[in-house]
Structure formats: structure tokens, C-alpha cells
Design a protein around this motif. Sequence first.
Motif, PDB file in Angstrom:
ATOM      1  N   THR A 270       0.811  -1.216   0.000  1.00  0.00           N
ATOM      2  CA  THR A 270       0.000   0.000   0.000  1.00  0.00           C
ATOM      3  C   THR A 270       0.850   1.273   0.000  1.00  0.00           C
ATOM      4  N   ALA A 271       2.174   1.181  -0.156  1.00  0.00           N
ATOM      5  CA  ALA A 271       3.045   2.357  -0.034  1.00  0.00           C
ATOM      6  C   ALA A 271       2.764   3.388  -1.118  1.00  0.00           C
ATOM      7  N   VAL A 272       2.388   2.934  -2.302  1.00  0.00           N
ATOM      8  CA  VAL A 272       2.106   3.866  -3.391  1.00  0.00           C
ATOM      9  C   VAL A 272       0.769   4.576  -3.172  1.00  0.00           C
ATOM     10  N   TYR A 273      -0.119   3.972  -2.397  1.00  0.00           N
ATOM     11  CA  TYR A 273      -1.473   4.500  -2.243  1.00  0.00           C
ATOM     12  C   TYR A 273      -1.479   5.842  -1.514  1.00  0.00           C
ATOM     13  N   TYR A 274      -0.687   5.962  -0.459  1.00  0.00           N
ATOM     14  CA  TYR A 274      -0.770   7.147   0.394  1.00  0.00           C
ATOM     15  C   TYR A 274      -0.235   8.423  -0.266  1.00  0.00           C
ATOM     16  N   PRO A 275       0.894   8.418  -0.955  1.00  0.00           N
ATOM     17  CA  PRO A 275       1.325   9.661  -1.615  1.00  0.00           C
ATOM     18  C   PRO A 275       0.327  10.171  -2.650  1.00  0.00           C
ATOM     19  N   LEU A 276      -0.444   9.267  -3.259  1.00  0.00           N
ATOM     20  CA  LEU A 276      -1.415   9.687  -4.264  1.00  0.00           C
ATOM     21  C   LEU A 276      -2.568  10.490  -3.661  1.00  0.00           C
ATOM     22  N   HIS A 277      -2.702  10.453  -2.330  1.00  0.00           N
ATOM     23  CA  HIS A 277      -3.779  11.187  -1.668  1.00  0.00           C
ATOM     24  C   HIS A 277      -3.276  12.418  -0.917  1.00  0.00           C
ATOM     25  N   LEU A 278      -2.005  12.755  -1.100  1.00  0.00           N
ATOM     26  CA  LEU A 278      -1.460  13.976  -0.517  1.00  0.00           C
ATOM     27  C   LEU A 278      -1.561  15.113  -1.521  1.00  0.00           C
ATOM     28  N   ASP A 279      -2.081  16.257  -1.089  1.00  0.00           N
ATOM     29  CA  ASP A 279      -2.243  17.389  -2.009  1.00  0.00           C
ATOM     30  C   ASP A 279      -0.908  17.857  -2.569  1.00  0.00           C
ATOM     31  N   TYR A 280       0.145  17.754  -1.761  1.00  0.00           N
ATOM     32  CA  TYR A 280       1.453  18.225  -2.205  1.00  0.00           C
ATOM     33  C   TYR A 280       1.975  17.397  -3.375  1.00  0.00           C
ATOM     34  N   PHE A 281       1.608  16.107  -3.433  1.00  0.00           N
ATOM     35  CA  PHE A 281       2.087  15.209  -4.485  1.00  0.00           C
ATOM     36  C   PHE A 281       0.971  14.840  -5.462  1.00  0.00           C
ATOM     37  N   VAL A 298      -2.337  -0.757  -7.581  1.00  0.00           N
ATOM     38  CA  VAL A 298      -1.476  -0.200  -6.538  1.00  0.00           C
ATOM     39  C   VAL A 298      -0.521  -1.257  -5.999  1.00  0.00           C
ATOM     40  N   MET A 299      -1.022  -2.468  -5.775  1.00  0.00           N
ATOM     41  CA  MET A 299      -0.167  -3.536  -5.265  1.00  0.00           C
ATOM     42  C   MET A 299       0.901  -3.917  -6.286  1.00  0.00           C
ATOM     43  N   LEU A 300       0.521  -4.010  -7.561  1.00  0.00           N
ATOM     44  CA  LEU A 300       1.484  -4.381  -8.587  1.00  0.00           C
ATOM     45  C   LEU A 300       2.575  -3.316  -8.731  1.00  0.00           C
ATOM     46  N   VAL A 301       2.185  -2.048  -8.692  1.00  0.00           N
ATOM     47  CA  VAL A 301       3.177  -0.975  -8.798  1.00  0.00           C
ATOM     48  C   VAL A 301       4.103  -0.980  -7.586  1.00  0.00           C
ATOM     49  N   THR A 302       3.552  -1.219  -6.403  1.00  0.00           N
ATOM     50  CA  THR A 302       4.365  -1.232  -5.180  1.00  0.00           C
ATOM     51  C   THR A 302       5.383  -2.358  -5.216  1.00  0.00           C
ATOM     52  N   TYR A 303       4.916  -3.564  -5.446  1.00  0.00           N
ATOM     53  CA  TYR A 303       5.835  -4.710  -5.483  1.00  0.00           C
ATOM     54  C   TYR A 303       6.784  -4.634  -6.674  1.00  0.00           C
ATOM     55  N   GLN A 309      14.076  -2.368  -8.378  1.00  0.00           N
ATOM     56  CA  GLN A 309      15.194  -1.682  -7.743  1.00  0.00           C
ATOM     57  C   GLN A 309      16.184  -2.655  -7.117  1.00  0.00           C
ATOM     58  N   VAL A 310      15.696  -3.700  -6.495  1.00  0.00           N
ATOM     59  CA  VAL A 310      16.601  -4.672  -5.880  1.00  0.00           C
ATOM     60  C   VAL A 310      17.321  -5.493  -6.935  1.00  0.00           C
ATOM     61  N   ALA A 311      16.626  -5.835  -8.016  1.00  0.00           N
ATOM     62  CA  ALA A 311      17.195  -6.742  -9.010  1.00  0.00           C
ATOM     63  C   ALA A 311      18.119  -6.048  -9.998  1.00  0.00           C
ATOM     64  N   PHE A 312      17.974  -4.739 -10.185  1.00  0.00           N
ATOM     65  CA  PHE A 312      18.697  -4.088 -11.273  1.00  0.00           C
ATOM     66  C   PHE A 312      20.211  -4.270 -11.199  1.00  0.00           C
ATOM     67  N   PRO A 313      20.883  -4.060 -10.048  1.00  0.00           N
ATOM     68  CA  PRO A 313      22.348  -4.234 -10.046  1.00  0.00           C
ATOM     69  C   PRO A 313      22.794  -5.616 -10.481  1.00  0.00           C
ATOM     70  N   PHE A 314      21.964  -6.628 -10.253  1.00  0.00           N
ATOM     71  CA  PHE A 314      22.351  -7.985 -10.627  1.00  0.00           C
ATOM     72  C   PHE A 314      22.103  -8.278 -12.102  1.00  0.00           C
ATOM     73  N   THR A 315      21.305  -7.448 -12.756  1.00  0.00           N
ATOM     74  CA  THR A 315      21.016  -7.688 -14.166  1.00  0.00           C
ATOM     75  C   THR A 315      22.082  -7.106 -15.091  1.00  0.00           C
ATOM     76  N   LEU A 316      23.069  -6.408 -14.530  1.00  0.00           N
ATOM     77  CA  LEU A 316      24.117  -5.847 -15.380  1.00  0.00           C
ATOM     78  C   LEU A 316      24.941  -6.922 -16.071  1.00  0.00           C
ATOM     79  N   PHE A 317      24.864  -8.154 -15.583  1.00  0.00           N
ATOM     80  CA  PHE A 317      25.609  -9.260 -16.202  1.00  0.00           C
ATOM     81  C   PHE A 317      24.848  -9.866 -17.377  1.00  0.00           C
ATOM     82  N   ASN A 318      23.610  -9.435 -17.581  1.00  0.00           N
ATOM     83  CA  ASN A 318      22.814  -9.912 -18.713  1.00  0.00           C
ATOM     84  C   ASN A 318      22.260  -8.698 -19.445  1.00  0.00           C
ATOM     85  N   ARG A 319      22.755  -8.449 -20.645  1.00  0.00           N
ATOM     86  CA  ARG A 319      22.429  -7.220 -21.344  1.00  0.00           C
ATOM     87  C   ARG A 319      20.946  -7.104 -21.648  1.00  0.00           C
TER      88      ARG A 319
END
Length: 421
Positions: A270-281, A298-303, A309-319
Motif C-alpha cells: 500500500t506504499a504507493v497509495y498514500y502519496p497519491l492522496h497527498l495534495d502536495y504530491f 497499486v499492489m502491482l506498482v508497489t511490489y 530496484q533490488v534486481a537491477f544491479p544484478f542484471t548488469l551481467f545480462n544485457r
Amino acid sequence: MNRFALSVSRGIARVTESALGPYQSAVIRIGFAGTWLLFLLRELPHRQELYGPDGPWSWDLAHQLVADNGAFTALMWSDGQFWFEAVYALAVLASVLLLLGWRTRTMSVLFMVGVLSLQNRSVFMGDGGDNVLHLMSIYLVFTRCGQVWSLDARRAARTRDARARGEWIPDRVGPVLWVVLGAVLVAVTSGGRFDSDWFVPALLWGVWLTQALWWAIGRYARSYEPRVLLDIVANVVHNGALFVIASEACLIYATAGWYKIQGSRWQDGTAVYYPLHLDYFSPWPALADLLAGSGTMVMLVTYGTVIVQVAFPFTLFNRRVKNVLLAAMMTEHAVIAVLLGLPFFSLAMIATDAVFLPTSFLLLLGGWAAHARGRLFSSRTPKPLPEGADSAPPPDDPEHTHVGPEGSSAPFSSGGHPPPT
């Protein structure tokens, strides 16, 4: 063992013989210069509140903070209005010239001075994109980011053509820039204005003296060995800076991903859900409500954000996998720019991601841009020449001259004398 030694020797030759990633470094230069320029122009009406002497974060408070943390900012040299406007104008001008690739070595240093001066004046302004821009402005000084897609590259090509015709075009702009900036540097140092840590003053003096050494060796050395040695050193420094930029990008994504895993809102999706309801964002409330209205999305975007982000550094070995995740991350930053109203943060991160873009894709983009530019200029019908006028094109601008370390990966291959900027 012989294969290992051969691989090591090939790797050393690759790192020392050329400045790697010329198109990637050019995109990084254009991306960060453009991002900072757009930010400065966007905040031009609000510059007094952000960084001016009458802002909420006063000059006295900034002076106390700088005295404590040793940060560099030229805005602490005076609290006058004229000095603030001069530094702001210098930051805008350096961004424009670096974007165009004019004297990129000098402009990268002035670009760094502008970024550090404004950001360290009011450290509580901005978002995470400021931190990325802060670091990258320093890294750009060490790169040869004007090899392609720059006015320096165009000047280098014209210089090579002139040498092939046996012509010599003297450099007038380079020595003037070097002398003027050297005089400023001497005045600032002798006046005791450098009250920051040693790094920035040492970097400014080091670049200035290195340019003098480069010019002197290029002009007076009787053999090619000193010139080749300097070129090798510049290549190693450039390649090391690109490696640091790539490592920085991986570190940003890895730490962001692993910290997200530890947060309960990211775990329950649910982390993506809350910023979407802030007027500033929420610059576009209808769009935010449309996305937030679907719990599955929302769940798919969050996960998905955490996984990428976690997987990207490890994917540098596969173009192939790396390119897929790279496109996903750039798309994510573009969505953040629109939905959350963080365009400069997103532009800074996209410019950082550009270090991983494949060269073939960048060449394709360059071809499209050249084709579009050709169609744009070819659509203009030239005016007819007066009767009896010579139809030959005018000679090249005499100010175009030899390019030093920022304009070519092998600037002294034909024995040209490099300029000091």
C-alpha cells in the motif's frame, strides 16, 4: 594463466587507449545540464525565496551551517543582492554552455561551482534529485563528455580538416578563458574566500594547473610521448568517473530497494497509495484517483518498484534483462514526474540511468535527431544570391580551433597544440 594474462592486458589496453562510453557520457552531460537549467529557469521568479539573501534560510544561518560542515558555496562570499544575481546568472550560463558542449572542461567546472553554490546555500530546499545532481556535477568534471554531440566535437572535426589541408588555426578563446579564470582563482585564494574543506579548492586548482600543463606539453614537447601519456591519464580518469557514476546508480537503487523491503507499507503493498492522496504530491488529482482506485494496480506498482530496484544491479551481467529493467525504471520515473509532480527528480534519475543505455540505441536516437534537423533546415528555401555574387560558401569561422581533452578522444594524434581550456 596465459589466457588470464591476455585478458588482463586487453582490459588495460581498453581502459587506457580510449575514453569509453562517449555517447553515454554525452547524454549524461546533456541530461544533467538540461535538468539544472530547467530548474533554474522554473524557479527564476522564486530565486530570492530559495537562495537569496532575504530568504527564510537567512545568510547568517547559512554561514553558521557552512562554517560547521565545511561545504563550498560562493554565495557565502557576500550577502549583497548583486553578488547573488551574478552567481545565479553564472549558473544559468554554465548550464547552457555545458548543454551545448562548448569548452566542456571549463564549463563542467563552472557548472559544478554553480550547483554547489546554490544548493549548499539552502540545503533544505529541493528533493532527492538535488542530491543526485550534487554528486554528478562533481563527477562530470572528471569525464571527457564532449567527444560527441557537442560544439567541441564539431570544432575538433574542423580542426582535423584544417590540418589535413596544411592549415593552422590559432586558439584565441582558450588562453583568454584560462587567464581570466586563473586570475579569479588567485584572487579568491589570496582573499581567503575558501573557507570550505580542501576538496573543492584542490579540485579547482588541479584542473587549472592540469590545463596549463596540457597546453605547455602540446606546444613545446618535441616528442609525442608526453602527449600520449597525458591522453592515457585522461582516458583512465574518464573511465574511472563513468564507473563511479554507474556504481552510484546501482547503489541508489539497491539501497532504496532494500530499505523499502523493511517498510511495512511496502510489505503490505500500500506504499504507493498514500502519496497519491497527498495534495502536495497530486498535481493531477483525477489521474491519482484513477490509479489509487484500483487496489490490484497499486499492489502491482508497489511490489514491482521494489523488485526492479533490488534486481537491477544484478542484471548488469545480462544485457537483455538489463535493458528491459532499464526501460521499466525510466518509465517509472516518467510516471513519477507526472503523477507526483517531481519532474526534476525524475529527470535527474533518468539522466543517471543513461549511463547504462546501449550504444546502438543512442546511435539510433542520434540518427533520428540528425534526420529531423536536416529536414527542418532543408525546408527553408535559401535566398537567391545577387547577380554576379560568388556562390562559394564562406570560409569557416576563424575562431574554430584545436580542441583539447574535452573535444576528442585522441586530440594530439596529428601533433596539434591543445588549448588550455
